[in-house]
Design an enzyme around this catalytic site. Structure first.
Site, PDB file in Angstrom:
ATOM      1  N   GLY A   1     -33.663  29.424 -61.371  1.00  0.00           N
ATOM      2  CA  GLY A   1     -33.548  28.556 -60.355  1.00  0.00           C
ATOM      3  C   GLY A   1     -33.981  27.093 -60.942  1.00  0.00           C
ATOM      4  O   GLY A   1     -33.767  26.710 -62.575  1.00  0.00           O
TER       5      GLY A   1
ATOM      6  N   PRO B   1     -36.324  23.628 -64.230  1.00  0.00           N
ATOM      7  CA  PRO B   1     -36.012  24.938 -64.520  1.00  0.00           C
ATOM      8  C   PRO B   1     -37.022  25.583 -63.860  1.00  0.00           C
ATOM      9  O   PRO B   1     -38.139  25.345 -64.120  1.00  0.00           O
ATOM     10  CB  PRO B   1     -35.336  25.424 -65.688  1.00  0.00           C
ATOM     11  CG  PRO B   1     -34.765  23.601 -66.917  1.00  0.00           C
ATOM     12  CD  PRO B   1     -36.495  22.727 -66.166  1.00  0.00           C
ATOM     13  N   LYS B   2     -37.108  26.915 -63.389  1.00  0.00           N
ATOM     14  CA  LYS B   2     -37.226  28.181 -62.713  1.00  0.00           C
ATOM     15  C   LYS B   2     -37.131  29.160 -63.762  1.00  0.00           C
ATOM     16  O   LYS B   2     -35.799  29.158 -63.954  1.00  0.00           O
ATOM     17  CB  LYS B   2     -37.190  28.115 -61.492  1.00  0.00           C
ATOM     18  CG  LYS B   2     -38.050  29.701 -61.224  1.00  0.00           C
ATOM     19  CD  LYS B   2     -37.796  30.065 -60.023  1.00  0.00           C
ATOM     20  CE  LYS B   2     -38.102  30.930 -59.876  1.00  0.00           C
ATOM     21  NZ  LYS B   2     -38.411  32.878 -60.545  1.00  0.00           N
ATOM     22  N   TRP B   3     -38.136  29.420 -65.046  1.00  0.00           N
ATOM     23  CA  TRP B   3     -37.580  30.338 -66.090  1.00  0.00           C
ATOM     24  C   TRP B   3     -38.012  31.907 -65.751  1.00  0.00           C
ATOM     25  O   TRP B   3     -38.916  32.253 -65.251  1.00  0.00           O
ATOM     26  CB  TRP B   3     -38.526  29.719 -67.654  1.00  0.00           C
ATOM     27  CG  TRP B   3     -38.147  28.594 -67.745  1.00  0.00           C
ATOM     28  CD1 TRP B   3     -39.360  27.384 -67.722  1.00  0.00           C
ATOM     29  CD2 TRP B   3     -37.176  28.748 -68.516  1.00  0.00           C
ATOM     30  NE1 TRP B   3     -38.616  26.728 -68.004  1.00  0.00           N
ATOM     31  CE2 TRP B   3     -37.560  26.488 -68.376  1.00  0.00           C
ATOM     32  CE3 TRP B   3     -36.124  28.844 -68.428  1.00  0.00           C
ATOM     33  CZ2 TRP B   3     -36.520  25.872 -69.332  1.00  0.00           C
ATOM     34  CZ3 TRP B   3     -35.033  27.809 -69.675  1.00  0.00           C
ATOM     35  CH2 TRP B   3     -35.262  26.427 -69.806  1.00  0.00           C
TER      36      TRP B   3
END
Length: 357
Positions: A198, A47-49
């Site tokens: 994202g 996951p893109k944090w």
């Protein structure tokens, strides 16, 4: 076999320079924007944090946090430095993301509030809305071994072992990953509020390439149906330049949430006439667009209120403080949509990292 890294001596600690094996100003590995995720057994997806990128260095009781820009972050996140200092491990270097949760969702606005000059204010915020560090890579092991030349699979094994022994619920958490392309695509899904900001794709056999865009990122681009509550003319023009977007709040009032300026030149004359026929105050019954700023001209700052009758679907990437953080892309007009159906539930932020499955 990993090569021995020559250290750059940090100004604050000679001891740290000898132990870390990695310079304190080491830039993190970054990602290039991609339209779609790469596929294949060689890829790992995470996951893109929506937070502040952070390299965390520890040597004994000394902890330093560095942003992607290289600027120090420790003074703004005292709860993180204290937590890392208390971990019964002599040394490590971790790559991760600082995030803050409010009401079960990530809040970039709460992170921005930390960048305050007053220490007393920072202390108060650190107690009211504590941050957490989401770990996704390890550059230096607790044994003092540099991992930067090892493949991601080995670095991840070391990080998971570290997390198994030292993770702190809601303070120091391990980011999930998957090698399942279908799962990564689900993380990118625009349905529901449980998706991430994202997805990052990393080569499983790749080393840690500090300062290089050796990864790929695909942003989660979501859509929302918004009411046009007003518009602005183009500078030095009699034609529309941007549409002002609104969503209805819980009190039934229309709040301004952002804008879109992706209008084609051939559509502007007819659209201007259409909008001018709908001009009527107040436009936004709730939060209205701000006034002039030092960067705006009188013409560009002025906006024209409209009757809330037109609905458009726009594409957006991020939300801060219940507003689109960037300009949006106009996807299509929605004459079939009742303006009252355009509410804030469409732009709910991603869940906190503990809740991602």
């Amino acid at each position: 076999m990993a090569r021995k890294t020559t250290l750059k001596k940090p100004a604050s600690s000679t001891k740290a320079a000898n132990l870390f094996g990695i310079a304190l100003d080491t830039p993190p590995m970054e990602a290039r924007t991609a339209e779609a995720l790469p596929q294949g057994e060689e890829w790992q997806y995470e996951p893109k944090w929506d937070g502040f990128r952070c390299l965390a260095f520890k040597d004994g009781s000394e902890v330093t946090l560095h942003a992607k820009s290289g600027k120090p972050l420790a003074r703004y996140f005292p709860e993180i430095t204290a937590m890392l200092a208390a971990i019964p491990v002599e040394r490590f270097v971790i790559d991760g993301e600082l995030v803050i949760e409010t009401e079960g969702h990530l809040s970039f606005e709460a992170l921005q509030m930390r960048l305050h000059p007053a220490e007393s204010r920072i202390r108060k915020l650190s107690e009211a809305t504590p941050a957490r560090l989401v770990m996704f890579d390890m550059l230096l092991s607790p044994e003092g071994r540099s991992l930067i030349d090892l493949p991601l699979t080995e670095r991840r094994d070391a990080l998971e072992e570290f997390a198994r022994r030292n993770a702190r619920p809601r303070q120091l958490v391990l980011s999930p990953f998957t090698t399942d392309f279908a799962q990564a695509e689900r993380w990118l899904s625009s349905s529901g509020d449980d998706a991430t900001d994202g997805v990052i794709a990393k080569r499983r056999d790749g080393p840690y390439e500090a300062g290089s865009r050796a990864m790929f990122k695909v942003k989660r681009l979501r859509t929302a149906d918004c009411v046009i509550g007003g518009f602005r003319y183009e500078s030095d023009s009699a034609e529309v330049g941007s549409l002002l977007l609104g969503l209805y709040n819980a009190e039934g009032k229309l709040d301004h949430v952002g804008y879109t300026s992706t209008l084609s030149d051939e559509d502007r004359p007819a659209l201007t006439k259409r909008l001018e026929a709908l001009q009527a105050p107040p436009g936004f019954g709730g939060k209205a667009p701000g006034g002039p700023s030092r960067w705006s001209t009188a013409r560009s700052a002025a906006w024209q209120p409209l009757r809330p009758e037109l609905v458009v679907e726009v594409r957006f990437d991020q939300v801060t403080g219940q507003r689109f953080r960037h300009g949006t892309t106009l996807m299509r007009w929605r004459p079939d949509k009742d303006p009252r159906q355009c509410t804030f539930d469409q732009i709910a932020p991603p869940l906190a990292p503990d809740d991602i499955k």
